[in-house]
Write a protein that holds these residues in place. Structure first.
Motif, short mmCIF file in Angstrom:
data_model
loop_
_atom_site.label_atom_id
_atom_site.label_comp_id
_atom_site.label_asym_id
_atom_site.label_seq_id
_atom_site.Cartn_x
_atom_site.Cartn_y
_atom_site.Cartn_z
N GLU A 214 111.51 -5.32 17.72
CA GLU A 214 110.72 -5.61 19.18
C GLU A 214 109.26 -5.88 18.58
O GLU A 214 108.61 -5.47 17.83
CB GLU A 214 110.84 -4.08 19.37
N ILE A 215 109.21 -6.97 19.24
CA ILE A 215 107.71 -7.67 19.31
C ILE A 215 107.02 -7.28 20.47
O ILE A 215 107.34 -7.35 21.46
CB ILE A 215 107.55 -9.13 18.89
N LYS A 216 105.69 -6.60 20.26
CA LYS A 216 105.15 -6.03 21.28
C LYS A 216 103.92 -6.81 21.72
O LYS A 216 103.12 -7.47 20.93
CB LYS A 216 104.43 -4.52 20.89
N ASN A 217 103.66 -6.78 23.01
CA ASN A 217 102.40 -6.94 23.83
C ASN A 217 101.93 -8.66 23.54
O ASN A 217 100.66 -8.61 23.38
CB ASN A 217 101.13 -6.15 23.26
N LEU A 218 102.69 -9.39 23.83
CA LEU A 218 102.53 -10.85 24.12
C LEU A 218 102.04 -11.01 25.34
O LEU A 218 102.71 -10.74 26.23
CB LEU A 218 103.86 -11.67 23.77
N ASN A 219 100.77 -11.75 25.22
CA ASN A 219 100.34 -11.73 26.79
C ASN A 219 100.07 -13.41 27.02
O ASN A 219 99.50 -13.67 28.05
CB ASN A 219 98.92 -11.27 26.87
#
Lengths: 478, 484
Positions: A214-219
């Motif tokens: 899981e790769i988190k918090n891409l904006n």
């Protein structure tokens, strides 16, 4: 990353701000760009004793998004508290939805690009509140609660995406849908969009799922693409080297463009969800759903299908015209005045989008009204104006904001199609060039262009080239 | 000569105020003097706001002179320190909020201000309303005016003791598992917990959101009806608040109980109960029969599971409700190197032992792997308890029980044994789980002269029935006042 042996399996959890005037559970403004902690009240900073009151507008926007994504709208859904400690989370829990979300199932249809359109299935769309923002200074951490309580739609896809490019295409389509239903202005760069990606790989042809990261918090969309590509490559390398992929949560580092595993302390939360006792269940009546359905605009996928079948436009043109709702609306506003919608399509894709892209403004701000664009093209269709003259007029109108008629008048761009006027100009040119006429009649066909040019020059460039051609051919043959 | 106006009820004071015989300033002054005279022994108040009270009294006097002022205009009240009061320190009897001054008023505070009531100060309580004796206050226990060695009950012990000791005409409390009814019973006064959703919870510092309700302490049932009418009603800031408008409850006080069917649950007369309590309740039931009511035995079969279910649901909700006290935005902060350490230190220093115990209980009950076995099962029990009452109300109009199995216990007697303390609420907790209205009022005294409380339970929004029955009993029973 293209690989012969492996296929990527990607699912996205997208958090998008819903464009409401007030926050999800209080009356504070959501406007971006206010001074820190201007848009706050006891409710959104979690004072003792305060209670949430649900903003119905946010519910409507989430339902519209759900309808756009073909979801089942739950007649009964509940809010839940998601507990974790973080300084930007004022209550120590986020009000979200867990069991029984507002929208269930559904799908988002991606353009086929030559093939059949592809459907990316959704798990759910639910409503939740955003947190504040931590700002770290040299000696202190500061918190801005302006964003605390801003409504978010969390849109969770099934693992139906197969590449980073497809993930970005999906994000573009989601963004487009949000704008079409009025849930967003599409400006997702202001922290109004965040995405978590679940990525795994498997041998091509296999139907089993690999272990996911899981790769988190891409904006941003660009970071999503880079992070997924990096992650696919990393996983392939591990498997090729005979290793095993551990189940991990990663954080994308936008500067080095790599992902790194988070420490378990950073993500291993037991959120202890339980139903929010301060809010009654959210009941949505069939009447409300039908009312919202009745006001739904035509959606990108429907428009794409219609543009292809009714207007005969190709995939490429359709894709560009429908991506932004305002562009498609502009295009459609031009069509009624014109015989050939294709000329309107070309006009929008070249002239209109050029100035929109150059100015960075919205189509309404950057371009003359669609009816004026259509007026220009109609004159081209009626041979009153050459296409080049229309472009000249358009460029002038962008600056002057004057009407098409006034601009053409002012610049003297009206095209001369009057056969007798053109005939006398032709006669004059032929009379002045007896040698060339003889050469032409002797077989030098190429001289025809020379005569056309001379006539055009004599008429100040305003003559209709088609009429010049006809007249010249007759006269030279005679 | 000091005035004894502080002894008045709301009804008496209102009559004299509106006739211009006394002023609110005189009445308020009398209460303030009474507080000065007795509160060093009772410790009902955490703060007394004399200047503001007198200013409010003067405003009330102006309204009274202008005529047609509401019944509560000029009436001095005690306010449990769980209600947010704008500009007035609100501690919830906790170190963590020791210096917290809310920038807003709770809805009920706003309503009372609008009615012209006078606020004398903030009353003591168990920290975050967690307790049955007011011994869990971070600022020292309140004492029972009937016996200063004994507890006033809790958690709203300060408000109950203040009314019993005539330090105020009436007071405001909250009830999550018995926190109004238990102290009303121990202090020999009237307390009502309305139907869940009857009164707005906005601005009431939350303990357990699905159980908390606001209610008054008064010297008479009629006064309780007056207070409840002022407190109840729609509030757009509380989504769980009922949309029903509140009736004028005093209209229900007809004195008539003929043919009223009073259910008496067999599960509420348990072994080990103090014999004088059972005798007093049986005597009260006999009085009702004499007045023409009928008593019928009923059963509430899931009663024995109520305490277990309550301590899972209430603590689960509390564990989230109290997460906001993190030292970041307001309240006590103990500085540290990073934010996690800051939370740990602030919460460790700010919360008392019982609050920590309940936060841990609740956190555990909601944890992954335990949720189904604890929280979810407790919710199922809650449904069964609610159903028990629904079925019982098919056979009766209201239910009468003891409020507590025994009269007030000694300070320190139960602090070492939390379970023993939790059992004090055995007769009140089911009413919260079922969301029903419950009234506690004095119906007798034990051999030591300590008050015994009768509890009347109504169906949802049945406040009028229990007030009517309570008022009818009050007409044939004369309560005693403590000597201080």
């Amino acid at each position: 990353m293209a690989s012969e042996a492996y296929e990527a399996v990607i699912g996205l959890e997208v958090h998008a701000h819903l464009q409401t005037a007030a926050k999800l559970f209080c009356g504070c403004a959501t406007k971006f760009g206010a001074s820190p902690n201007d848009n706050v009240c006891p409710v959104c900073i979690g004072m003792p004793g305060v209670l949430p009151v649900l903003n119905r507008r946010a519910v409507e926007l989430a339902i519209r998004m759900g309808l756009a994504a073909h979801c089942e709208i739950a007649p009964f859904s509940i809010f839940a508290r998601k507990s974790y400690f973080y300084p930007d989370l004022p209550k120590g829990y986020q009000i979200s939805q867990y069991e029984l979300p507002l929208c269930r199932g559904g799908y988002v249809e991606l353009p086929g690009n030559g093939g059949a359109p592809r459907r990316i299935r959704l798990v759910r769309i639910h409503l939740e509140e955003d947190a504040g923002k931590n700002i770290h200074e040299r000696d202190a951490s500061l918190i801005d609660f302006n964003r605390s309580g801003v409504p978010l739609a969390e849109i969770v896809s099934e693992p139906d995406l197969r590449s980073a490019e497809e993930a970005v295409e999906y994000l573009n389509e989601l963004r487009s849908l949000l704008v079409y239903v009025g849930a967003s202005d599409g400006k997702l760069e202001e922290g109004a969009f965040r995405c978590d990606c679940n990525v795994s790989i498997r041998p091509r042809g296999s139907s089993e799922l690999g272990v996911k990261t899981e790769i988190k918090n891409l904006n941003s969309f660009r970071f999503v693409e880079k992070a997924i590509n990096y992650e696919i490559k990393r996983q392939i390398e591990i498997l090729e080297a005979g290793g095993r992929i551990p189940q991990e949560t990663h954080l994308f580092d936008p500067e080095r463009e790599v992902t790194r595993p988070m420490r378990s302390k950073e993500f291993a939360n037991d959120y202890r969800y339980f139903p929010e006792p301060d809010l009654p269940p959210l009941c949505v009546s069939p009447a409300m759903i039908e009312e919202l359905r009745a006001t739904m605009p035509e959606l990108p996928a429907e428009r794409r299908a219609r543009y292809a079948s009714e207007l005969g436009l190709g995939d490429y043109e359709v894709g560009i015209l429908t991506r932004e709702r305002e562009v498609a609306d502009y295009f459609e506003a031009m069509i009624p005045a014109l015989k050939n919608p294709k000329s309107a399509a070309n006009w929008v894709m070249t002239e209109v989008l050029r100035i929109v892209n150059e100015s960075g403004k919205s189509i309404d701000e950057a371009a003359p009204p669609a009816t004026e664009s259509a007026a220009l093209l109609r004159m081209v269709e009626e041979t009153k104006l050459s296409l080049n003259a229309a472009k000249t007029a358009f460029a002038a109108m962008v600056k002057s904001r004057k009407s098409a008629a006034a601009t053409i008048e002012e610049l003297g761009l009206i095209q001369i199609s009057d056969e007798s006027a053109i005939a006398s100009a032709c006669e004059a040119v032929l009379a002045a060039e007896p040698d060339k006429v003889a050469e032409y009649r002797g077989g030098r066909d190429k001289l025809f262009g020379f005569f056309v040019g001379q006539v055009m020059k004599a008429m100040g460039g305003k003559a209709n080239p088609r009429v010049i051609n006809e007249v010249l051919r007759k006269k030279l043959a005679g | 000569m000091t005035s004894d106006l502080y002894k008045l009820t709301i009804a008496e004071a209102h009559a004299r105020l509106s006739r211009g015989e006394i002023s609110s300033r005189e009445l308020t002054r009398a209460c303030l003097d009474r507080i000065a005279a007795v509160d060093s022994r009772v410790h009902a108040f955490l703060s007394v706001i004399e200047d503001q009270a007198l200013a409010q009294a003067d405003d009330a006097d102006a309204r009274l002179r202008a005529g047609s002022a509401p019944t509560l205009c000029g009436i001095p009240l005690g306010i449990k320190d769980i209600f947010c009061t704008r500009g007035i320190r609100t501690t919830c009897a906790s170190r963590i909020l020791e210096n917290f001054v809310p920038p807003f008023d709770a809805t009920v505070i706003e309503r009372l201000r609008a009615a012209g009531a006078v606020f004398l100060g903030k009353t003591n309580m168990d920290e975050f309303a967690m307790g049955s004796s007011t011994e869990n206050s971070a600022f020292g226990p309140t004492r029972n005016p009937f016996d200063l060695e004994r507890v006033p009950g809790g958690s709203s012990g300060g408000s109950a003791a203040a009314v019993a000791a005539d330090e105020c005409i009436a007071a405001l409390g909250t009830d999550t598992g018995g926190s109004i009814r238990l102290p009303a019973a121990f202090c020999g006064i009237v307390g009502i917990k309305p139907t869940y959703s009857r009164v707005s919870r906005y601005g009431v510092i939350a303990y357990a959101s699905s159980l908390d309700q606001v209610g008054p302490f008064t010297k008479t049932v009629r006064d309780a009806a007056v207070m409840l009418h002022a407190l109840a009603g729609v509030d757009p800031r509380d989504s769980t608040c009922s949309a029903r408008s509140a009736p004028d409850y005093t209209k229900a006080l007809t004195g008539e109980v003929k043919n009223l069917r009073i259910g008496v649950p067999r599960e509420y007369f348990v072994e080990g109960m103090q014999p004088e309590v059972e005798r007093a309740i049986r005597a009260a039931l006999a009085s009702y029969r004499e007045l023409g009511a009928e008593t019928v035995e009923i059963s509430l079969p899931h009663t024995e599971y109520a305490i277990a279910a309550y301590y899972l649901i209430a603590t689960a909700e509390a564990s989230a409700n109290l997460a906001r006290y993190d030292g970041v935005r307001y309240g006590l902060r103990v500085d540290a190197a990073d934010h996690i350490e800051l939370y740990n230190r602030s919460r460790d220093a700010g919360f008392g032992a019982e609050v920590k115990r309940r936060i841990m209980l609740g956190t555990f009950a909601l944890s992954a792997g335990y949720y189904d076995a604890y929280y979810l099962k407790a919710q199922k029990v809650r449904t069964l308890i609610r159903r028990d009452f629904e079925q019982a109300f098919e056979h009766c109009d209201l239910i009468a029980t003891p409020t507590t199995p025994a009269t007030a216990f000694k300070i320190g007697e139960r602090t070492a044994d939390p379970l023993q303390m939790y059992l004090s609420d055995i007769f009140t907790i089911s009413v919260n789980l079922a969301g029903l209205p419950g009234l506690a009022m004095p119906c007798g005294y034990d051999d030591r002269g300590l008050p015994i409380g009768l509890q009347l339970i109504g169906p949802p929004f049945g406040e009028e029935i229990i007030l009517r029955a309570g008022d009818a009993f009050e007409r044939v029973f004369t309560p005693r006042r403590p000597e201080l």
